[in-house]
Design a protein around this motif. Structure first.
Motif, PDB file in Angstrom:
ATOM      1  N   LEU A  66      -6.606 -13.337   0.295  1.00 16.36           N
ATOM      2  CA  LEU A  66      -6.477 -12.193   1.175  1.00 16.36           C
ATOM      3  C   LEU A  66      -7.469 -12.330   2.435  1.00 16.36           C
ATOM      4  CD1 LEU A  66      -6.843  -9.198  -1.214  1.00 16.36           C
ATOM      5  CD2 LEU A  66      -5.013  -9.548   0.542  1.00 16.36           C
TER       6      LEU A  66
ATOM      7  N   LEU B  96      -6.074 -12.611   5.885  1.00 16.33           N
ATOM      8  CA  LEU B  96      -5.611 -11.524   6.593  1.00 16.33           C
ATOM      9  C   LEU B  96      -6.849 -10.637   7.266  1.00 16.33           C
ATOM     10  CD1 LEU B  96      -3.138 -10.150   4.061  1.00 16.33           C
ATOM     11  CD2 LEU B  96      -2.609 -11.470   5.798  1.00 16.33           C
TER      12      LEU B  96
ATOM     13  N   HIS C  89      -9.784 -10.330   9.538  1.00 18.36           N
ATOM     14  CA  HIS C  89     -10.323 -10.804  11.134  1.00 18.36           C
ATOM     15  C   HIS C  89     -11.291  -9.745  11.499  1.00 18.36           C
ATOM     16  CE1 HIS C  89      -6.990  -8.082  12.153  1.00 18.36           C
ATOM     17  NE2 HIS C  89      -6.187  -8.745  11.570  1.00 18.36           N
TER      18      HIS C  89
ATOM     19  N   THR D 285      -8.273  -3.837   5.086  1.00 17.55           N
ATOM     20  CA  THR D 285      -7.057  -4.594   4.805  1.00 17.55           C
ATOM     21  C   THR D 285      -6.379  -3.635   3.487  1.00 17.55           C
ATOM     22  OG1 THR D 285      -7.359  -6.447   5.696  1.00 17.55           O
ATOM     23  CG2 THR D 285      -5.623  -6.248   3.975  1.00 17.55           C
TER      24      THR D 285
ATOM     25  N   TYR E 270      -3.160  -1.077   2.968  1.00 18.99           N
ATOM     26  CA  TYR E 270      -2.212  -1.168   1.884  1.00 18.99           C
ATOM     27  C   TYR E 270      -1.981  -0.064   1.580  1.00 18.99           C
ATOM     28  CZ  TYR E 270       0.620  -3.151  -1.433  1.00 18.99           C
ATOM     29  OH  TYR E 270       1.906  -3.355  -2.322  1.00 18.99           O
TER      30      TYR E 270
ATOM     31  N   SER F 121      -0.122   2.169   3.393  1.00 23.83           N
ATOM     32  CA  SER F 121       1.526   1.459   4.189  1.00 23.83           C
ATOM     33  C   SER F 121       2.676   2.216   3.517  1.00 23.83           C
ATOM     34  CB  SER F 121       1.415   0.415   3.859  1.00 23.83           C
ATOM     35  OG  SER F 121       1.632  -0.124   2.424  1.00 23.83           O
TER      36      SER F 121
ATOM     37  N   LEU G  59      -0.703  -2.987   8.518  1.00 24.29           N
ATOM     38  CA  LEU G  59      -0.118  -4.210   7.901  1.00 24.29           C
ATOM     39  C   LEU G  59       1.169  -4.492   8.657  1.00 24.29           C
ATOM     40  CD1 LEU G  59      -1.607  -3.899   4.491  1.00 24.29           C
ATOM     41  CD2 LEU G  59      -2.461  -5.515   6.319  1.00 24.29           C
ATOM     42  N   SER G  60       1.286  -5.557   9.124  1.00 24.67           N
ATOM     43  CA  SER G  60       2.990  -6.005   9.440  1.00 24.67           C
ATOM     44  C   SER G  60       3.812  -6.000   8.164  1.00 24.67           C
ATOM     45  CB  SER G  60       2.971  -7.305  10.078  1.00 24.67           C
ATOM     46  OG  SER G  60       2.408  -8.404   9.189  1.00 24.67           O
TER      47      SER G  60
ATOM     48  N   GLU H 180       5.407  -8.618   7.192  1.00 20.38           N
ATOM     49  CA  GLU H 180       5.335 -10.054   6.655  1.00 20.38           C
ATOM     50  C   GLU H 180       3.867  -9.902   5.817  1.00 20.38           C
ATOM     51  OE1 GLU H 180       8.018 -10.341   9.859  1.00 20.38           O
ATOM     52  OE2 GLU H 180       5.806  -9.582   9.913  1.00 20.38           O
ATOM     53  N   GLU H 181       2.752  -9.240   6.433  1.00 17.58           N
ATOM     54  CA  GLU H 181       1.619  -9.067   5.752  1.00 17.58           C
ATOM     55  C   GLU H 181       1.968  -8.488   4.371  1.00 17.58           C
ATOM     56  OE1 GLU H 181      -1.880  -9.474   9.004  1.00 17.58           O
ATOM     57  OE2 GLU H 181      -0.531  -7.498   8.841  1.00 17.58           O
TER      58      GLU H 181
ATOM     59  N   PHE I 120       3.391 -10.887   1.903  1.00 18.08           N
ATOM     60  CA  PHE I 120       2.438 -11.713   1.417  1.00 18.08           C
ATOM     61  C   PHE I 120       1.512 -11.142   0.155  1.00 18.08           C
ATOM     62  CE2 PHE I 120      -1.827 -13.540   1.628  1.00 18.08           C
ATOM     63  CZ  PHE I 120      -1.561 -14.982   1.444  1.00 18.08           C
ATOM     64  N   ILE I 121       1.122  -9.925   0.545  1.00 21.31           N
ATOM     65  CA  ILE I 121       0.534  -9.159  -0.418  1.00 21.31           C
ATOM     66  C   ILE I 121       0.988  -8.708  -1.695  1.00 21.31           C
ATOM     67  CG2 ILE I 121      -1.121  -7.168  -0.871  1.00 21.31           C
ATOM     68  CD1 ILE I 121      -1.853  -7.032   2.176  1.00 21.31           C
TER      69      ILE I 121
END
Length: 302
Positions: A232, A235, A237, A245, A249, A252, A281-282, A284-285, A288-289
């Motif tokens: 994680l 992700l 930043h 993050t 989630y 989301s 979160l995109s 893609e993110e 990924f998660i």
């Protein structure tokens, strides 16, 4: 801060709420945290009659005095202390609910509760009687709307089919995705909102949570949690930390109206609030998660 409609109600709650259980019993500090939360755009406060044996409700009530109209106040009922009996007894009866609400109103120093929630529930409960109690409290003006706080899919289904609940509070995080398969799609379809508790998974997903992994979490072992935290990290930043993050989630899913992380310090509170300002979160993110965590399912707690 963004506000979302809670189910079919006319309550609009801040997407980051304040889970008041972690405020503690130091009155001045707890009140300071509540005031700071309100100043920073949080309008949704969640407490319960059992937190610190009612003391939490008293502190929250004192903190919002004079600002009641600015706040969406939620509390819970069902866990009863019986004199001479150790621990808590579960009591979803109509008679108890209609008595307990008066005690909560007194402690909260208010004449109405915005969202009154059943604090648990099983299939053995007198569900129709419980619903009747909430409906009568609505008609009598003691509560505006009601919901349940439950992780049991079978219980949630019963209330979805038999009541006018506007929300379900449920544990939901990167590490606890049990609601994704059975609960969230059902509630989204029915227009009932989710209030996501535990978005940071008891601190395991906090930025300083590396020390929390030793005991594991649900069906995750310590080494798995270390691995997930490491994956994680990229992700996170400067615009969004690991805990932010994790909160993003929980927010989301379309069924989720609010996430309610707890805060026991001013720094924690400010950090949680800033999750509302951090980038969503995109796709893609999110993929990924979901790829690095487990789509765990309910086995017990049905």
């Amino acid at each position: 801060m963004k506000k979302n409609r809670l189910g079919s109600s006319d309550l609009y709650v801040s997407e980051i709420g304040l889970g008041c259980m972690s405020l503690g019993t130091e009155e001045k500090e707890a009140e300071r945290l509540v005031h700071e939360a309100l100043e920073r755009g949080i309008n949704f406060l969640d407490t319960a009659d059992l937190y610190d044996a009612g003391r939490n409700e008293e502190i929250v009530g004192k903190a919002v005095k004079g600002r009641r109209s600015d706040v969406i106040l939620a509390t819970k009922v069902g866990n009863r202390r019986i004199p001479g009996k150790e621990g808590l007894s579960w009591d979803p009866s109509k008679s108890y609910i209609k008595t307990a609400v008066k005690d909560s109103l007194r402690r909260l120093q208010t004449d109405y509760i915005d969202l009154y929630q059943l604090h648990g529930g099983t299939l053995d409960d007198p569900i129709d009687e419980t619903i009747e109690a909430f409906e009568e409290l609505k008609q009598e003006g003691y509560i505006r709307f009601y919901g349940i706080s439950s992780i049991r899919p079978n219980v949630i289904r019963e209330y979805v089919n038999r009541s006018q609940i506007v929300s379900v509070m449920s544990q939901y995080s990167i590490l606890d995705r049990r609601a994704e398969e059975e609960v969230l799609p059902l509630l989204a379809e029915k227009g009932i909102s989710v209030i996501a508790r535990g978005p940071v998974a008891s601190g395991v997903l906090a930025d300083t949570g590396a020390s929390k992994v030793e005991k594991g979490y649900l069906d995750y072992a310590a080494d798995e949690l270390i691995d997930i935290r490491a994956k994680l990290a990229p992700l996170a930043h400067h615009e969004r930390s690991m805990s932010q993050t994790a909160i993003r989630y929980s927010l989301s899913h379309q069924a989720v109206a609010a996430a309610i992380p707890g805060a026991s310090s001013l720094n924690q509170l400010i950090h949680n609030v800033k999750a509302a300002e951090s980038p969503a979160l995109s796709t893609e993110e999110l993929e990924f998660i979901r790829g690095i965590s487990r789509a765990n399912v309910y086995t017990a707690h049905r």
